[in-house]
Motif scaffolding. Sequence first.
Motif, PDB file in Angstrom:
ATOM      1  N   MET A  19     -16.100  69.456 -13.006  1.00  0.00           N
ATOM      2  CA  MET A  19     -15.506  68.963 -12.658  1.00  0.00           C
ATOM      3  C   MET A  19     -16.265  67.003 -13.166  1.00  0.00           C
ATOM      4  N   MET A  20     -15.300  66.044 -14.126  1.00  0.00           N
ATOM      5  CA  MET A  20     -15.715  65.007 -14.369  1.00  0.00           C
ATOM      6  C   MET A  20     -15.552  63.805 -12.670  1.00  0.00           C
ATOM      7  N   PHE A  21     -16.310  63.526 -12.665  1.00  0.00           N
ATOM      8  CA  PHE A  21     -16.515  62.103 -11.342  1.00  0.00           C
ATOM      9  C   PHE A  21     -15.378  61.530 -11.958  1.00  0.00           C
ATOM     10  N   LYS A  22     -14.376  61.574 -10.109  1.00  0.00           N
ATOM     11  CA  LYS A  22     -13.077  61.061  -9.820  1.00  0.00           C
ATOM     12  C   LYS A  22     -13.245  59.748  -9.271  1.00  0.00           C
ATOM     13  N   ARG A  23     -12.657  58.974  -9.069  1.00  0.00           N
ATOM     14  CA  ARG A  23     -12.843  57.496  -8.504  1.00  0.00           C
ATOM     15  C   ARG A  23     -10.712  57.661  -7.838  1.00  0.00           C
ATOM     16  N   ALA A  24     -11.161  56.763  -6.707  1.00  0.00           N
ATOM     17  CA  ALA A  24      -9.719  56.115  -5.877  1.00  0.00           C
ATOM     18  C   ALA A  24      -8.823  56.308  -7.569  1.00  0.00           C
ATOM     19  N   ASN A  25      -9.204  55.172  -7.845  1.00  0.00           N
ATOM     20  CA  ASN A  25      -8.812  53.772  -8.853  1.00  0.00           C
ATOM     21  C   ASN A  25      -8.282  54.808 -10.310  1.00  0.00           C
ATOM     22  N   ASP A  26      -8.678  55.632 -10.390  1.00  0.00           N
ATOM     23  CA  ASP A  26      -8.102  57.110 -11.252  1.00  0.00           C
ATOM     24  C   ASP A  26      -6.612  57.168 -11.488  1.00  0.00           C
ATOM     25  N   TYR A  27      -6.407  56.959  -9.963  1.00  0.00           N
ATOM     26  CA  TYR A  27      -4.696  57.732  -9.761  1.00  0.00           C
ATOM     27  C   TYR A  27      -3.962  56.092  -9.128  1.00  0.00           C
ATOM     28  N   ASN A  28      -4.452  54.412 -10.000  1.00  0.00           N
ATOM     29  CA  ASN A  28      -3.481  53.707  -9.836  1.00  0.00           C
ATOM     30  C   ASN A  28      -1.953  53.458 -10.423  1.00  0.00           C
TER      31      ASN A  28
ATOM     32  N   LYS B 237      -9.583  73.245  -9.950  1.00  0.00           N
ATOM     33  CA  LYS B 237     -10.719  73.286  -9.771  1.00  0.00           C
ATOM     34  C   LYS B 237     -10.490  71.812  -8.416  1.00  0.00           C
ATOM     35  N   CYS B 238     -12.044  71.170  -7.952  1.00  0.00           N
ATOM     36  CA  CYS B 238     -11.871  70.337  -6.597  1.00  0.00           C
ATOM     37  C   CYS B 238     -13.161  69.868  -6.046  1.00  0.00           C
ATOM     38  N   CYS B 239     -12.751  68.908  -6.140  1.00  0.00           N
ATOM     39  CA  CYS B 239     -14.635  67.904  -5.497  1.00  0.00           C
ATOM     40  C   CYS B 239     -13.982  67.123  -4.670  1.00  0.00           C
ATOM     41  N   PHE B 240     -14.668  67.241  -3.113  1.00  0.00           N
ATOM     42  CA  PHE B 240     -14.284  66.797  -1.820  1.00  0.00           C
ATOM     43  C   PHE B 240     -15.128  66.407  -0.913  1.00  0.00           C
ATOM     44  N   ARG B 241     -15.456  65.113  -0.452  1.00  0.00           N
ATOM     45  CA  ARG B 241     -16.220  65.098   0.996  1.00  0.00           C
ATOM     46  C   ARG B 241     -15.205  65.366   1.905  1.00  0.00           C
TER      47      ARG B 241
ATOM     48  N   CYS C  96     -18.366  68.873  -1.476  1.00  0.00           N
ATOM     49  CA  CYS C  96     -18.638  70.653  -2.622  1.00  0.00           C
ATOM     50  C   CYS C  96     -17.184  70.533  -3.929  1.00  0.00           C
ATOM     51  N   THR C  97     -18.198  70.435  -4.987  1.00  0.00           N
ATOM     52  CA  THR C  97     -17.317  70.593  -6.625  1.00  0.00           C
ATOM     53  C   THR C  97     -17.747  71.997  -6.588  1.00  0.00           C
ATOM     54  N   TYR C  98     -15.716  72.645  -7.217  1.00  0.00           N
ATOM     55  CA  TYR C  98     -16.427  73.508  -7.227  1.00  0.00           C
ATOM     56  C   TYR C  98     -15.379  73.634  -8.517  1.00  0.00           C
ATOM     57  N   GLU C  99     -15.520  74.302  -9.643  1.00  0.00           N
ATOM     58  CA  GLU C  99     -15.266  74.492 -11.190  1.00  0.00           C
ATOM     59  C   GLU C  99     -15.287  75.474 -11.576  1.00  0.00           C
ATOM     60  N   ASP C 100     -14.793  76.221 -12.938  1.00  0.00           N
ATOM     61  CA  ASP C 100     -14.805  77.511 -13.327  1.00  0.00           C
ATOM     62  C   ASP C 100     -15.507  78.771 -12.229  1.00  0.00           C
ATOM     63  N   GLY C 101     -14.268  79.043 -11.746  1.00  0.00           N
ATOM     64  CA  GLY C 101     -14.560  79.995 -10.291  1.00  0.00           C
ATOM     65  C   GLY C 101     -15.961  79.823  -9.550  1.00  0.00           C
ATOM     66  N   GLN C 102     -17.281  78.914 -10.073  1.00  0.00           N
ATOM     67  CA  GLN C 102     -18.051  78.499  -9.067  1.00  0.00           C
ATOM     68  C   GLN C 102     -18.549  77.314  -8.390  1.00  0.00           C
ATOM     69  N   ILE C 103     -18.713  77.125  -7.383  1.00  0.00           N
ATOM     70  CA  ILE C 103     -19.778  75.636  -6.826  1.00  0.00           C
ATOM     71  C   ILE C 103     -20.620  75.243  -7.135  1.00  0.00           C
ATOM     72  N   LYS C 104     -20.251  74.294  -7.936  1.00  0.00           N
ATOM     73  CA  LYS C 104     -21.600  73.344  -8.554  1.00  0.00           C
ATOM     74  C   LYS C 104     -22.417  72.976  -7.798  1.00  0.00           C
ATOM     75  N   THR C 105     -21.961  71.806  -6.811  1.00  0.00           N
ATOM     76  CA  THR C 105     -22.630  71.500  -5.825  1.00  0.00           C
ATOM     77  C   THR C 105     -22.088  71.647  -4.473  1.00  0.00           C
ATOM     78  N   CYS C 106     -23.284  71.737  -3.243  1.00  0.00           N
ATOM     79  CA  CYS C 106     -22.550  72.570  -2.096  1.00  0.00           C
ATOM     80  C   CYS C 106     -23.027  71.592  -0.964  1.00  0.00           C
ATOM     81  N   GLU C 107     -22.684  70.407  -0.163  1.00  0.00           N
ATOM     82  CA  GLU C 107     -23.705  69.964   0.726  1.00  0.00           C
ATOM     83  C   GLU C 107     -23.579  69.657   1.898  1.00  0.00           C
ATOM     84  N   CYS C 108     -24.498  69.853   3.230  1.00  0.00           N
ATOM     85  CA  CYS C 108     -23.800  69.395   5.183  1.00  0.00           C
ATOM     86  C   CYS C 108     -24.944  68.508   5.099  1.00  0.00           C
ATOM     87  N   ASN C 109     -25.052  67.672   5.818  1.00  0.00           N
ATOM     88  CA  ASN C 109     -25.740  67.190   6.351  1.00  0.00           C
ATOM     89  C   ASN C 109     -25.962  67.738   8.313  1.00  0.00           C
ATOM     90  N   ASN C 110     -25.509  68.645   8.433  1.00  0.00           N
ATOM     91  CA  ASN C 110     -25.778  68.594   9.667  1.00  0.00           C
ATOM     92  C   ASN C 110     -26.237  70.573   9.200  1.00  0.00           C
TER      93      ASN C 110
END
Length: 777
Positions: free
Chosen positions: A1-10, A730-734, A745-759
Amino acid sequence: MMFKRANDYNVVFSTPSRTDKGSMPLGNGELGANVWATREKLCIYLSRSDALTECDRNVKLGWLTAIFVPNILAFPHFRQELILEEGCVCLSLADSEGRQVTLRVFAERERNALRIGIESNFELETRWAYKTWRTEENRHVNDMGFDQTALTGVAESADCQVFEEDYTLIYHENQTSIIPHVTELEALGDCLNEIPDELTGRVFGGILRVQPQYKSGSAGELITIGMQAEATLFTFSEQPKEGTEAYLREQIRLSRGGKNFLQARAETKDFWKNYFEKSYLYVEGDKPKEIRYSTFYKNLDYEDTSANETDSWVTRAYILSKYMQKCCIGAKYPIRFNGGHFNLGVGIPYGQATMPESIGTETPYPPKLHYSPDERSWGHMLLWQNERLPYYSLLAQGDSEPVRKFLEYYCSFGKINRIKAKKYYGAEGAYNTEIMTSFGLSPNYLYGYDRAGLPDGYVTNRYGGAVDISPGLEQAYFLIAYSEYTFDETFFRETALPYILDLFRYIETRFPLRENGKLIIEPLNSIETYWDTKNPVTVVAGLHAVLERLVAHPLQAEEQKYFREFEKIVPEYTFRQREGQILCPAEKYSEERHNVESPEIYAIFPFDNQIERISLSTARRTFAVALSESRNFQGMAQGDSSQAESFCGWHYEGIVAAILNQTDIAKQILEYNCSYRHKNARFPAFWGPAYDSLPDTDHAANIQTQLQYMVMRREGDTIHLLPAFPREWKCCFRLWVDRETFVSCTYEDGQIKTCECNNPKYRLVLDMPKIKGNNNL
């Protein structure tokens, strides 16, 4: 999933607006603004949550306008953009002769001041004016037809206007208040000194200054001429101890200070950039739904709504709702459920296009009302079930401070609630109710004036006016959740626990009778739908939920013993058979429905720790039957009545579907709700109207909370990822689990691409079915 930012939805408008329906929202939590530009002038409504009149109405501070010479708003190139990561509305204007203008508007973070800056490549004259429509004493009649002045003898004084060479001051001073009248009506006259009075003597308003000032014009206009210009509208609201005159002198002095424009803008940009980076949630793959409209709506003269196109209606809905919520939230007073800072007045739900010049004119539909941007559908009271919803999404966003202020506000009425418990029911502890004024009593027109044969404390409005105890249990549950999230033991000891002990003492002493050793709680509403029931499920679920969470919390021996003993007297759930076992609305109730809520699903939300007690299968069957019997599994048609069945507005069926991992149902509800914009509002997140005015604050809040539950849910030390998320999306969240722990977490194409928990304390489990890979991450 392409990196998104809030300003993409101005949000961008490419033409001027015609009415205040074309406004964009700005705010800093306390101060809010609706900003729009017609072909003739820039217009701004100003709001504060603490601008409270004699009649306890939260009204706007007035109306700021700017007229330009030459008229830059008629230039052929027009672009108005809400820049989310800057918290700024920017207008870019140009003509064929090469003349260019940039105009920026934002709410300052450090002070409750609105800042406007203009840059041009030619000499531009701007005529600034700050106005009020409250120029005469007001006999307030609300949209429910209650004449407060006739009922209470209190009218609202006119605003005062001061036009000086270098500033314009408009302020409202409360000469009196309705508090003594309401206190006497509700049999509390001997307790008047105990009522928290924040109305009497309150002074609120604003001071307009411009620079470089050229001269003062007629009717209080302030004029700037040049290639650069600035305007500041400094606002205030307080009950001055030193007297009004001295207080206003100090506000005039303060209005000259503050950061310069560039510094204030940089601080505002930093705040919003950090806000959108701390927590985010982006989705792809969703599709908009076709919205149903009543016949009235089909014949409206519309604003240009081309700004409503987007690649993801769900993402835009989440981001813009989150932004608007932050504009309104975090001050002492709770966000207003019926519009927040951005309410556009009674009449707006029906689609009427209005401007401040229309104030006082009658609306063209029955019932005949008078237009005012101060008005709110359902009046200016606080309804717990509606006020709570915007705060439920904040902890997952890592935004706990507004939650603390919200909870502290509701806990601040403990003294008067203890008085009411004793006076009305002869009970100990503290009485709580669903609907209240800013001073903690029932609104007088709901409490009722025909008291013949009625006991003190009996509220004649049998809807929200009669909902008792379950709001207190929700608050108790939220108090514990906040304490656990923040690890704030001081808050738990000094704020949460005293409130909970007062509430439980009230319950056991108001209802002293027992049946088989259990409480008999009757008569009491099962929220607004079923009246005068026995052991309503909303209370039974709340008692179990709060006690389960409490006894797991570190308590002193006496406290632990008290709550353990209380567990023994809590009634059990009542079930009935409908294709298997499902929850009943109460142990005993009449099947006549008075509203479109489903109290049975309280054991799923907000009391989500009850699913294990009643079983997941029972919860799912209960939810299915509730959808069927309430007929709420449908999107609301715009223009429907406030009694229409739907899952829009304050309805939380979407949240429940997400909690129960009912992905298909959650998807349908979310896609419709994220498409449910007002047909004549340009800003795509001016939701509704569903049940509570425009924009519908609860509709926005539930979109956020539902989507958060769809992508992440915590159970103890286990974090479930994507439990109700459509696998084709698809989704990308923190999001945040507690004050110190985030999950990304980043999820696309039926797979978890990245996932992190700092605890490392938490175990991540992938719950979505039919996804490749190990479910333990």
